[in-house]
Design a protein around this motif. Sequence first.
Motif, PDB file in Angstrom:
ATOM      1  N   MET A 189       0.800  -1.217   0.001  1.00  0.00           N
ATOM      2  CA  MET A 189      -0.306   0.021  -0.026  1.00  0.00           C
ATOM      3  C   MET A 189       0.916   1.105   0.155  1.00  0.00           C
ATOM      4  SD  MET A 189      -3.024   1.114   2.680  1.00  0.00           S
ATOM      5  CE  MET A 189      -3.533  -0.515   3.028  1.00  0.00           C
ATOM      6  N   LYS A 190       1.995   1.241   0.829  1.00  0.00           N
ATOM      7  CA  LYS A 190       2.808   2.270   0.834  1.00  0.00           C
ATOM      8  C   LYS A 190       4.052   1.909   1.425  1.00  0.00           C
ATOM      9  CE  LYS A 190       3.058   6.941   1.641  1.00  0.00           C
ATOM     10  NZ  LYS A 190       3.963   7.862   2.799  1.00  0.00           N
ATOM     11  N   LYS A 191       5.397   2.626   1.261  1.00  0.00           N
ATOM     12  CA  LYS A 191       6.322   2.549   1.984  1.00  0.00           C
ATOM     13  C   LYS A 191       6.268   2.436   3.376  1.00  0.00           C
ATOM     14  CE  LYS A 191       8.856   5.514   0.619  1.00  0.00           C
ATOM     15  NZ  LYS A 191       9.848   6.495  -0.214  1.00  0.00           N
ATOM     16  N   CYS A 215      -4.213  -2.612   7.829  1.00  0.00           N
ATOM     17  CA  CYS A 215      -5.525  -1.737   7.918  1.00  0.00           C
ATOM     18  C   CYS A 215      -6.537  -1.973   6.700  1.00  0.00           C
ATOM     19  CB  CYS A 215      -4.960  -0.405   8.224  1.00  0.00           C
ATOM     20  SG  CYS A 215      -4.452  -0.063  10.023  1.00  0.00           S
ATOM     21  N   LEU A 216      -6.094  -2.517   5.660  1.00  0.00           N
ATOM     22  CA  LEU A 216      -6.558  -2.480   4.372  1.00  0.00           C
ATOM     23  C   LEU A 216      -7.969  -2.772   4.364  1.00  0.00           C
ATOM     24  CD1 LEU A 216      -6.653  -1.581   1.502  1.00  0.00           C
ATOM     25  CD2 LEU A 216      -5.319  -3.728   0.958  1.00  0.00           C
ATOM     26  N   GLY A 269     -13.186  -1.787  -7.791  1.00  0.00           N
ATOM     27  CA  GLY A 269     -11.612  -1.591  -7.281  1.00  0.00           C
ATOM     28  C   GLY A 269     -10.849  -0.533  -7.302  1.00  0.00           C
ATOM     29  N   TYR A 270     -10.832  -0.160  -8.909  1.00  0.00           N
ATOM     30  CA  TYR A 270      -9.986   0.960  -9.221  1.00  0.00           C
ATOM     31  C   TYR A 270     -10.662   2.107  -8.490  1.00  0.00           C
ATOM     32  CZ  TYR A 270      -7.493   4.469 -12.150  1.00  0.00           C
ATOM     33  OH  TYR A 270      -6.466   5.371 -12.560  1.00  0.00           O
ATOM     34  N   THR A 314      -1.951  -0.458  -3.246  1.00  0.00           N
ATOM     35  CA  THR A 314      -1.410  -1.098  -4.644  1.00  0.00           C
ATOM     36  C   THR A 314      -2.285  -2.300  -4.922  1.00  0.00           C
ATOM     37  OG1 THR A 314      -0.352  -2.912  -3.213  1.00  0.00           O
ATOM     38  CG2 THR A 314       0.933  -0.680  -3.944  1.00  0.00           C
ATOM     39  N   GLU A 315      -2.338  -2.434  -6.419  1.00  0.00           N
ATOM     40  CA  GLU A 315      -3.163  -3.578  -6.951  1.00  0.00           C
ATOM     41  C   GLU A 315      -3.053  -5.050  -6.244  1.00  0.00           C
ATOM     42  OE1 GLU A 315      -1.526  -1.972 -10.395  1.00  0.00           O
ATOM     43  OE2 GLU A 315      -3.548  -1.780 -11.474  1.00  0.00           O
TER      44      GLU A 315
END
Lengths: 112, 112
Positions: free
Chosen positions: A1-3, A10-11, A27-28, A45-46
């Motif tokens: 999701m992130k660095k 938490c997603l 989704g997008y 992120t996908e």
Amino acid sequence: MKKSSLYKGCLEPILLRLLKDHGRMYGYQMTQMVKDITKGELNITEGALYPLLHKLEEQGIVETETEMIGNRMRKYYSLTKAGKKQTSIAMEEMKAFMQSLEYIVNPKIALG
Amino acid sequence: MKKSSLYKGCLEPILLRLLKDHGRMYGYQMTQMVKDITKGELNITEGALYPLLHKLEEQGIVETETEMIGNRMRKYYSLTKAGKKQTSIAMEEMKAFMQSLEYIVNPKIALG
DNA sequence: GTATATACATAAGAAAATTATGTATATTTT
DNA sequence: AAAATATACATAATTTTCTTATGTATATAC
């Protein structure tokens, strides 16, 4: 999701919250909405998103409808009845989690 | 750390915050303090704690002093100069993270 | 003297992400 | 009109981060 790995874990509740607030989403659209809401902070992120959505579908938390928009596919997700119940639980957990973080990161204010 | 996987990724900044606020601490003390502060919500497991502390030491974020209290060992950890700098960064990230969560979980209030 | 608490440590495995890759259409920029 | 970016899905390999299990040892409470 992130660095910055803070978002790990938490997603799922984030997606549940989105679906609770906005009903049917694809989704997008979820990735763009989260990016907007968090002012670019949180980029899903996908590779994290789609497998999780598939898992939630398997578990009966969400159900899907596929539509063709022009020549392009969209897969819409929405909460099932069980999913709504699950979302309520997840939101309570989120609340407790965020309060706990507040206690730690801002002890003076949190204790007042 | 806990069943509800929300905390995944938050352990390191939590420890940094503890050390920033309380100076010299030992591992077991950290687990108890977090448990107290969060009213039992957050229970750091040893399997997560000690390897992370060792990693932080390797990275020069923390330094250690071992003491014998009675016949029992205690390994005290404190932030190095580099660790204090790193902690400032981590706290800014935490702040942004928590704000982002707020935006998502409580959109109406957060936008006001 | 048995259970719980204190205090460290590590290894195996699971969970949850990142990164990389792939397919394909639509739109914008140069 | 070609190239780049955006839209829209998907999966595989790998890494990160934690849980669970196990181990050692002393101190305290019942």
